[in-house]
Design an enzyme around this catalytic site. Structure first.
Site, PDB file in Angstrom:
ATOM      1  CD  GLU A 134      -2.851  -1.177   2.695  1.00 15.34           C
ATOM      2  OE1 GLU A 134      -2.952   0.242   3.032  1.00 15.34           O
ATOM      3  OE2 GLU A 134      -3.126  -2.054   2.979  1.00 15.34           O
ATOM      4  CD  GLU A 188     -12.127   1.140   0.636  1.00 14.05           C
ATOM      5  OE1 GLU A 188     -12.802  -0.033   1.169  1.00 14.05           O
ATOM      6  OE2 GLU A 188     -10.982   1.349   0.511  1.00 14.05           O
TER       7      GLU A 188
END
Length: 485
Positions: free
Chosen positions: A266, A318
């Site tokens: 990530e 999100e």
């Protein structure tokens, strides 16, 4: 489902191997699904393919997502949530069932090309206070045996995505070392990864270094050069990424595995929700990172290495994620929730800029705003209610909607709730304080969203929850049977 026969699995492996490109792209993405407004998985897969993204990392075994990825040719890393580690570390039977349901079930000709299983997600994070530390290796060993039974161990590799806090923050990269309490576990983990041909996966976030430390040199977080380089012997570091990466290299070297492959699980930059989190900074960071990786310069401790695999965080915003780390948590996507590119970005995969999602099905173009003819003095409770359910993080200090005025803030909160309720007219009442408009109230960079019409947005979550309870029930029945013998 019955375990596949050896011959069939060898055929599957050969098919998958023949489908893999000879020169693999280095840039992948994280695909998270914690959103109020979820695109259909098939739409997202088309988005990936349209942008020539060949690697995707998932945080759980979402059945709808895995089905959509079948036949796509996209390499998949599927995740096991930390909450499942107690069960999978203690029960080989539960591990067998998980592999059958979430790996074997999607393998085969025109199946999902699952290359990695991520056992936990940053399970050694210091804030967990060791909660998962002693569960990781037992879970890995059980899942590895389950893959062997399924004849998949030669193709599907196990990995453990680690936060960069697994190794101690050092003044100089060459002084890097794993946290003392993790030394034994990390030694076992690295030995396993090395013996099975798996990389070490680390998540690196220069943004968080800047966000958490006001003394952190801002330019050092990017790739544009700095007036505050870090000199470590003959090595000079001009960006936080290289420094962090080489701190890990040094930590691995102290365990005797200095040449172990490293994958960045990530990395990214949020575009909203905090000071320093904006469109411009996100574009500059992500493009700088991609160019840096593509240059093949490597890092001072690993110069001239081939392009490392990097999974950008993340593909989509999100809007239902926890904001405990900060309001920026909901704004990491290079695309907004509806698959529309936030800014120009060349991923280095063949397209010069991002391509938007196609055929997105939106709700009608209408919004809920504050009724200008109403007395808004008693609106606070309504706003609090709306924002406790919907996402209002852009209204906070540093957010893109922070300066649109009091009525603008009220309208934004009302509309976020209204869209979440699929534009139900009753959800725009607010005791007469709200009204529906057909004129887009967006102001500058502050975008008033219109929801998408995917009515199956919660089906994948339900399926994942169902699979979790199947595993728990299976374990209960298994032990009940053993005790009754």
């Amino acid at each position: 489902m019955l375990e596949p026969r050896l011959g069939g699995v060898l055929f599957v492996w050969l098919v998958c191997w023949s489908m893999a490109p000879m020169v693999e792209s280095a840039i992948g993405v994280n695909w998270g699904t914690i959103s109020f407004h979820r695109l259909k998985p098939s739409t997202v897969v088309d988005l990936l393919r349209g942008n020539k993204i060949q690697k995707v990392k998932l945080f759980e075994a979402d059945s709808d997502v895995l089905k959509a990825l079948m036949g796509s040719g996209i390499q998949v890393m599927v995740g096991i949530p930390n909450e499942m580690l107690p069960l999978l570390s203690s029960s080989p039977s539960a591990s067998d069932l998980w592999v059958r349901q979430n790996v074997s079930a999607y393998a085969g000709k025109n199946g999902a090309d699952i290359r990695y299983i991520a056992v936990g997600n940053e399970p050694f994070l210091s804030s967990y206070n060791g909660q998962f530390d002693n569960l990781v290796m037992p879970a890995i060993l059980n899942i590895q045996q389950s893959l062997v039974k399924a004849n998949l161990a030669g193709y599907v590799k196990l990995v453990v995505p680690c936060n960069a806090d697994a190794y101690e923050s050092a003044a100089l990269p060459s002084q890097g070392a794993f946290r003392p309490e993790l030394t034994q576990i990390m030694t076992q983990l690295v030995q396993f990864l090395n013996s099975n041909g798996s990389p070490f996966i680390v998540n690196i976030y220069p943004f968080l270094s800047l966000y958490d430390n006001t003394d952190f040199p801002q330019e050092y977080a990017f790739f544009e050069g700095t007036t505050h380089p870090v000199t470590d012997g003959s090595n000079v570091y001009t960006n936080a990424f290289d420094g962090n990466y080489d701190t890990l290299v040094a930590a691995l070297s102290k365990l005797g595995y200095g040449q172990m492959p490293i994958v960045i699980g990530e990395i990214g930059w949020p575009s909203d929700g905090a000071i320093g989190a904006n469109i411009t900074a996100a574009r500059v960071f992500n493009q700088g990172l991609i160019n840096h990786i593509a240059s093949n310069k490597g890092t001072p401790l690993r110069p001239g290495t081939p392009p490392m695999d990097v999974y950008l965080f993340s593909l989509l915003d999100e809007g239902a994620k926890s904001v405990l780390p900060g309001n920026f948590e909901r704004h990491w996507g290079i695309f907004s929730f509806d698959g529309q590119a936030k800014y120009p970005l060349n991923l280095g995969l063949g397209n010069k800029e991002l391509r938007n999602a196609k055929n997105v099905q939106y709700l009608p173009s209408r919004w809920c705003v504050a009724n200008p003819s109403s007395d808004l003095t008693n609106v606070v409770n309504h706003m609090r209610l709306a924002c406790s359910v919907a996402d209002c993080t852009t209204l906070n200090y540093g957010g893109s909607c922070n300066e649109i005025g009091e009525k603008g803030n009220i309208s934004y909160a009302f509309n976020s709730y209204y869209q979440l309720q699929m534009q139900d007219s009753r959800s725009c009442d607010f005791d007469g304080l709200g009204m529906v408009t057909f004129l887009d109230p967006s102001v500058g960079d502050c975008r008033f969203l219109v929801g998408v019409t995917d009515k199956n947005s919660n089906s994948s979550t339900s399926q994942t929850t169902y699979q979790w309870w199947v595993l728990v029930l299976f374990l209960i029945l298994h032990w009940t049977f053993l005790l009754s013998m």
